[in-house]
Motif scaffolding. Sequence first.
Motif, PDB file in Angstrom:
ATOM      1  N   GLU B  95      42.284  35.147  35.867  1.00  6.40           N
ATOM      2  CA  GLU B  95      41.801  36.303  35.100  1.00  6.40           C
ATOM      3  C   GLU B  95      41.432  37.450  36.033  1.00  6.40           C
ATOM      4  O   GLU B  95      41.781  38.610  35.803  1.00  6.40           O
ATOM      5  N   HIS B  96      40.730  37.110  37.099  1.00  7.46           N
ATOM      6  CA  HIS B  96      40.328  38.122  38.083  1.00  7.46           C
ATOM      7  C   HIS B  96      41.566  38.794  38.687  1.00  7.46           C
ATOM      8  O   HIS B  96      41.633  40.023  38.780  1.00  7.46           O
ATOM      9  N   LYS B  99      43.306  41.280  36.333  1.00  7.96           N
ATOM     10  CA  LYS B  99      42.616  42.577  36.253  1.00  7.96           C
ATOM     11  C   LYS B  99      42.866  43.394  37.509  1.00  7.96           C
ATOM     12  O   LYS B  99      43.134  44.594  37.466  1.00  7.96           O
ATOM     13  N   LYS B 100      42.759  42.713  38.627  1.00  6.37           N
ATOM     14  CA  LYS B 100      42.876  43.392  39.910  1.00  6.37           C
ATOM     15  C   LYS B 100      44.282  43.998  40.097  1.00  6.37           C
ATOM     16  O   LYS B 100      44.441  45.104  40.601  1.00  6.37           O
TER      17      LYS B 100
END
Lengths: 527, 152
Positions: B95-96, B99-100
């Motif tokens: 998930e991180h 987004k990144k």
Amino acid sequence: MSVRIFVPRDSAALALGADAVAQAILAEAERRKLDITLVRNGSRGMLWLEPLVEVQTEKGRVAYGPVSPGHVTALFDANFHQGGKHALGLGLTEQLAYLKKQERLTFARVGITDPLSLDDYAEHEGFRGLRKALAMQAADIVQQVTDSGLRGRGGAAFPAGIKWKTVLNTTAMQKYIVCNADEGDSGTFSDRMLMEGDPFVLIEGMTIAALAVGATQGYIYVRSEYPHSISVLNEAIGIARKAGYLGANILNSGKRFELEVRRAAGSYVCGEETAMLESLEGKRGIVRAKPPLPAIAGLFGKPTVINNVISLASVPVIMARGADFYKNYGVGRSHGTLPFQLAGNIKQGGLIEKAFGVTLRELMYDFGGGSASGRPIKAVQVGGPLGAYLPESQWDTPLDYEAYAALWAVLGHGGIVVHDDSADLAKLARYAMKFCAIESCGKCTPCRIGATRGVEVMDKIIAGQGGPGQIELLRDLCDTMLNGSMCAMGGMTPYPVLSALNHFPQDFGIKGSGRVKPDTATGGQHA
Amino acid sequence: MSLDYDNQQVDFIIAAQQNRPGALLPILHDIQDTFGYIPPDSVAQIASALNLSRAEVHGVITFYHHFRTTPPARHTIQICCAEACQSMGAQQLVEHAGKKLAGRKQGDCELQPVYCLGLCAISPAVMIGEELHARVTPEKFDALLENLGDKS
């Protein structure tokens, strides 16, 4: 005299920066004008300590770890190249409890030798098994492997000697040895560590298998996710061929054996032996119907021995030290050792080769030191993504094939994945179905359709929709997959799903039913 | 890295491999190693050389997760999503990362799930190109991205 310093080249060490550490050591030694020899060894298997640097001293090898490039100057300041004291110092490697408590037969050399040095290999009992085998009749080699009690380490646990005997007794112009190195099970890395840390033992094991059944060509089918294993094997095969251990005239015996690495292409089901054969033939990895057995009509329709990396790599020690030596390890009908792989949420993960009979609790606490997160351990999946989840009440059962079958669980390839109490077993059961849906070869309906329906049912259960009927539907679906699938892909996906449901019903929003296995389980039919 | 389709080069690759038993996978690997993907225009060429139908070659290419028929992004980032990595937070890492990477320019990075890199005792594991990284926290992931250069 030059000081020998060891920095592993194993993928796990590389992933934690071993190359940078090796370069820093070389640069610092040069700056200080010290005479060192840097050896890129395999990993000792204490993966939480990687990169683990060792220094040869008069008393033995001294270990330091985990080392980062930033530590290197201070290590030299502390005279670590003479075994000097430093905060990262762990003492003599051989005396470390994690290693000392193991029984390393198959992994005897891994981490100790330079994986690509034939001299190192020969100094540590290498090729002793092959030399003995060259002086024996084929049937006697097969008999010795049968007598050792060695069973297939890929997961199915079929007696290796029986398989070899079938190939030996089948007449054909061409026979093959295929090594299954498609180690796709999550939580397993013993094949990888062995191929990267001691490739010659696999080459020797395959050559002995070839002598035993009359095969002249071998293939090692390695997953594309293991680029380092592939390059080490290719290099090792070249070295072995040049030195006469492979080729048209093995050690001037007049016997021939050629060996080649084939790169897989990211399909989990190709770990199933017949799908692997299709893949080697250049086709989609679709499971074949059995019979005929691959031992009778395998690769390109010819008699083929298919064994896992660890099975084949266990053969040289059996030949070198005798069947009884190997057979005397283990319990019940599970003879010898298994390289267990302790993984997931664990403080001290790594490779632990032990005789059968050790318990999960010993592995997770005595070796592993408990969870990495510090939270209580909730569930342990043994035997890869198609293995059952075991609750604490089952952690004292000895790890042996039959004892696990009685629990409706499997040892598989020896992978142990630890989950702490934050794990949601309903989500993991959904993942098992999802994984099966992604990786199914599509040949049989229970697996191809069943896994997709399984994800849908799990979604409803997780969302709290559909009432108790969904649980019955899930059980019914698992029953179909378990009994109707062609191979272990669909046939064993119910293991993680139903074990999660039976042992952790609260995660599925229901009360326990007291069931421990499905009503129609016939026990180990796919295993 | 990816190159444009070049039928002479494909012929050269086929010629080097086609006499091996079960030559199709080795040929496809070599083509993908050279071009970064399997150019769709090469399918007919491979089929004809191996005496297969185009459908058979297409079937093999699409069966295996490893093979791709479109040029890859500059960087392929594979995050292991199997159980051992899940137990150490792989889901949060995915998930991180999603987004990144949304903030980077198109065609720069491609995120793929992978099921097991064999680094299960030092998870979560990530492979960027052929370079392995272990115990990848969101912070470590950000640092790895920095090292790839070229933000924007």
